[in-house]
Design a protein around this motif. Structure first.
Motif, PDB file in Angstrom:
ATOM      1  N   HIS A  41       0.833  -1.207   0.000  1.00  0.00           N
ATOM      2  CA  HIS A  41       0.000   0.000   0.000  1.00  0.00           C
ATOM      3  C   HIS A  41       0.870   1.260   0.000  1.00  0.00           C
ATOM      4  CE1 HIS A  41      -3.512   2.492   0.686  1.00  0.00           C
ATOM      5  NE2 HIS A  41      -2.868   3.069   1.676  1.00  0.00           N
ATOM      6  N   MET A  42       1.971   1.214   0.741  1.00  0.00           N
ATOM      7  CA  MET A  42       2.893   2.351   0.791  1.00  0.00           C
ATOM      8  C   MET A  42       3.741   2.462  -0.475  1.00  0.00           C
ATOM      9  SD  MET A  42       4.425   2.196   4.619  1.00  0.00           S
ATOM     10  CE  MET A  42       3.402   2.087   6.060  1.00  0.00           C
ATOM     11  N   GLY A  43       3.890   1.342  -1.170  1.00  0.00           N
ATOM     12  CA  GLY A  43       4.699   1.346  -2.389  1.00  0.00           C
ATOM     13  C   GLY A  43       6.189   1.470  -2.122  1.00  0.00           C
ATOM     14  N   ILE A  44       6.653   0.817  -1.060  1.00  0.00           N
ATOM     15  CA  ILE A  44       8.072   0.909  -0.706  1.00  0.00           C
ATOM     16  C   ILE A  44       8.697  -0.477  -0.630  1.00  0.00           C
ATOM     17  CG2 ILE A  44       7.857   3.112   0.489  1.00  0.00           C
ATOM     18  CD1 ILE A  44       7.729   1.595   3.116  1.00  0.00           C
ATOM     19  N   ASP A  45      10.026  -0.510  -0.622  1.00  0.00           N
ATOM     20  CA  ASP A  45      10.738  -1.783  -0.546  1.00  0.00           C
ATOM     21  C   ASP A  45      10.770  -2.275   0.904  1.00  0.00           C
ATOM     22  OD1 ASP A  45      12.889  -0.563   0.869  1.00  0.00           O
ATOM     23  OD2 ASP A  45      13.954  -0.140  -0.985  1.00  0.00           O
ATOM     24  N   PRO A  46      11.142  -3.552   1.113  1.00  0.00           N
ATOM     25  CA  PRO A  46      11.156  -4.108   2.473  1.00  0.00           C
ATOM     26  C   PRO A  46      12.040  -3.338   3.454  1.00  0.00           C
ATOM     27  CG  PRO A  46      11.184  -5.888   0.896  1.00  0.00           C
ATOM     28  CD  PRO A  46      11.365  -4.612   0.109  1.00  0.00           C
ATOM     29  N   GLY A  64      12.792  -0.122   3.412  1.00  0.00           N
ATOM     30  CA  GLY A  64      12.092   1.117   3.729  1.00  0.00           C
ATOM     31  C   GLY A  64      10.936   0.869   4.675  1.00  0.00           C
ATOM     32  N   PHE A  65      10.214  -0.230   4.437  1.00  0.00           N
ATOM     33  CA  PHE A  65       9.098  -0.557   5.317  1.00  0.00           C
ATOM     34  C   PHE A  65       9.602  -0.844   6.728  1.00  0.00           C
ATOM     35  CE2 PHE A  65       6.123  -3.443   7.390  1.00  0.00           C
ATOM     36  CZ  PHE A  65       4.979  -2.658   7.360  1.00  0.00           C
ATOM     37  N   ARG A  66      10.713  -1.560   6.832  1.00  0.00           N
ATOM     38  CA  ARG A  66      11.250  -1.893   8.164  1.00  0.00           C
ATOM     39  C   ARG A  66      11.591  -0.614   8.930  1.00  0.00           C
ATOM     40  NH1 ARG A  66      11.739  -6.232  11.759  1.00  0.00           N
ATOM     41  NH2 ARG A  66      12.548  -5.128  13.535  1.00  0.00           N
ATOM     42  N   ARG A  67      12.188   0.341   8.257  1.00  0.00           N
ATOM     43  CA  ARG A  67      12.525   1.608   8.924  1.00  0.00           C
ATOM     44  C   ARG A  67      11.246   2.328   9.380  1.00  0.00           C
ATOM     45  NH1 ARG A  67      16.238   1.622   4.780  1.00  0.00           N
ATOM     46  NH2 ARG A  67      15.023   3.090   3.537  1.00  0.00           N
ATOM     47  N   ILE A  68      10.251   2.370   8.514  1.00  0.00           N
ATOM     48  CA  ILE A  68       8.983   3.011   8.879  1.00  0.00           C
ATOM     49  C   ILE A  68       8.301   2.249  10.004  1.00  0.00           C
ATOM     50  CG2 ILE A  68       6.628   3.487   8.052  1.00  0.00           C
ATOM     51  CD1 ILE A  68       7.951   4.238   5.348  1.00  0.00           C
ATOM     52  N   PHE A  69       8.295   0.918   9.888  1.00  0.00           N
ATOM     53  CA  PHE A  69       7.697   0.091  10.935  1.00  0.00           C
ATOM     54  C   PHE A  69       8.343   0.385  12.284  1.00  0.00           C
ATOM     55  CE2 PHE A  69       7.551  -3.447  13.777  1.00  0.00           C
ATOM     56  CZ  PHE A  69       6.226  -3.837  13.743  1.00  0.00           C
ATOM     57  N   ASP A  70       9.677   0.376  12.320  1.00  0.00           N
ATOM     58  CA  ASP A  70      10.385   0.612  13.585  1.00  0.00           C
ATOM     59  C   ASP A  70      10.020   1.968  14.178  1.00  0.00           C
ATOM     60  OD1 ASP A  70      11.588  -1.868  13.411  1.00  0.00           O
ATOM     61  OD2 ASP A  70      13.502  -1.077  12.659  1.00  0.00           O
ATOM     62  N   CYS A  71       9.958   2.993  13.349  1.00  0.00           N
ATOM     63  CA  CYS A  71       9.605   4.335  13.811  1.00  0.00           C
ATOM     64  C   CYS A  71       8.183   4.366  14.367  1.00  0.00           C
ATOM     65  CB  CYS A  71       9.756   5.329  12.661  1.00  0.00           C
ATOM     66  SG  CYS A  71       9.365   7.024  13.119  1.00  0.00           S
ATOM     67  N   ILE A  72       7.248   3.793  13.631  1.00  0.00           N
ATOM     68  CA  ILE A  72       5.847   3.794  14.073  1.00  0.00           C
ATOM     69  C   ILE A  72       5.675   2.918  15.310  1.00  0.00           C
ATOM     70  CG2 ILE A  72       3.494   3.080  13.434  1.00  0.00           C
ATOM     71  CD1 ILE A  72       4.112   4.148  10.618  1.00  0.00           C
ATOM     72  N   TRP A  73       6.348   1.769  15.347  1.00  0.00           N
ATOM     73  CA  TRP A  73       6.235   0.878  16.511  1.00  0.00           C
ATOM     74  C   TRP A  73       6.732   1.601  17.766  1.00  0.00           C
ATOM     75  CZ3 TRP A  73       3.502  -3.195  17.622  1.00  0.00           C
ATOM     76  CH2 TRP A  73       3.803  -3.930  18.765  1.00  0.00           C
ATOM     77  N   HIS A  74       7.814   2.357  17.641  1.00  0.00           N
ATOM     78  CA  HIS A  74       8.343   3.125  18.771  1.00  0.00           C
ATOM     79  C   HIS A  74       7.312   4.158  19.235  1.00  0.00           C
ATOM     80  CE1 HIS A  74      11.279   5.057  21.349  1.00  0.00           C
ATOM     81  NE2 HIS A  74      10.972   6.214  20.783  1.00  0.00           N
ATOM     82  N   GLU A  75       6.684   4.841  18.295  1.00  0.00           N
ATOM     83  CA  GLU A  75       5.654   5.823  18.633  1.00  0.00           C
ATOM     84  C   GLU A  75       4.443   5.151  19.284  1.00  0.00           C
ATOM     85  OE1 GLU A  75       3.753   9.412  19.200  1.00  0.00           O
ATOM     86  OE2 GLU A  75       5.845   9.043  18.654  1.00  0.00           O
ATOM     87  N   VAL A  76       4.033   4.013  18.758  1.00  0.00           N
ATOM     88  CA  VAL A  76       2.902   3.281  19.336  1.00  0.00           C
ATOM     89  C   VAL A  76       3.231   2.851  20.763  1.00  0.00           C
ATOM     90  CG1 VAL A  76       1.571   1.129  19.177  1.00  0.00           C
ATOM     91  CG2 VAL A  76       1.841   2.571  17.161  1.00  0.00           C
ATOM     92  N   ALA A  77       4.462   2.439  21.002  1.00  0.00           N
ATOM     93  CA  ALA A  77       4.872   2.038  22.357  1.00  0.00           C
ATOM     94  C   ALA A  77       4.714   3.208  23.336  1.00  0.00           C
ATOM     95  CB  ALA A  77       6.305   1.525  22.357  1.00  0.00           C
TER      96      ALA A  77
END
Length: 134
Positions: free
Chosen positions: A37-42, A44-57
């Motif tokens: 959905h984001m149209g990014i490579d794995p 890039g997704f991992r970096r975004i995931f880590d950032c969002i997961w940290h914020e969610v925490a």
């Protein structure tokens, strides 16, 4: 996206929310769908995931503090933010659980809110095990 996140035993749980999708990921978590959905490579997704997961925490902690204080306005804000953030990374069960917390707080329904918080924490723990993060 196999290999991006370790997938533990929680994926084999019998309850419907944990059934495995055609991608091999449990219905509670669809990182490949989010990545596409984001149209990014794995990577890039991992970096975004880590950032969002940290914020969610951080937001989870604020949600717990607001709930304990009886601050429904803050519960609504934190749950709403978690709902959106979790959905953006494919954490579907966590997003649904946060939506239930938000709805119960908006309705000023203490029993429903208490039950929704229990479900929220269960969804958070399941996702934490699936991705290997706390």
């Amino acid at each position: 996206m196999k290999g991006l996140f370790p997938c533990g035993g929680a994926a084999a749980d019998a309850d419907e929310e944990h059934r495995v999708t055609g991608t091999g990921w449990p219905a509670t978590f669809d990182p490949e769908g989010a990545r596409l959905h984001m149209g990014i490579d794995p990577d890039g997704f991992r970096r975004i995931f880590d950032c969002i997961w940290h914020e969610v925490a951080k937001r989870r902690t604020l949600l717990d503090e607001a709930y304990e204080a009886g601050d429904l306005a803050s519960v609504i804000l934190q749950a709403h933010t978690i709902k959106s953030s979790a959905a953006s990374i494919g954490a579907l069960a966590l997003s649904r659980a946060a939506a239930a917390v938000e709805k119960a707080a908006r309705n000023n329904a203490p029993d429903a809110l208490a039950a929704a918080m229990v479900h929220f924490h269960a969804a958070k723990e399941t996702l934490s095990r699936l991705v290997g993060l706390g």
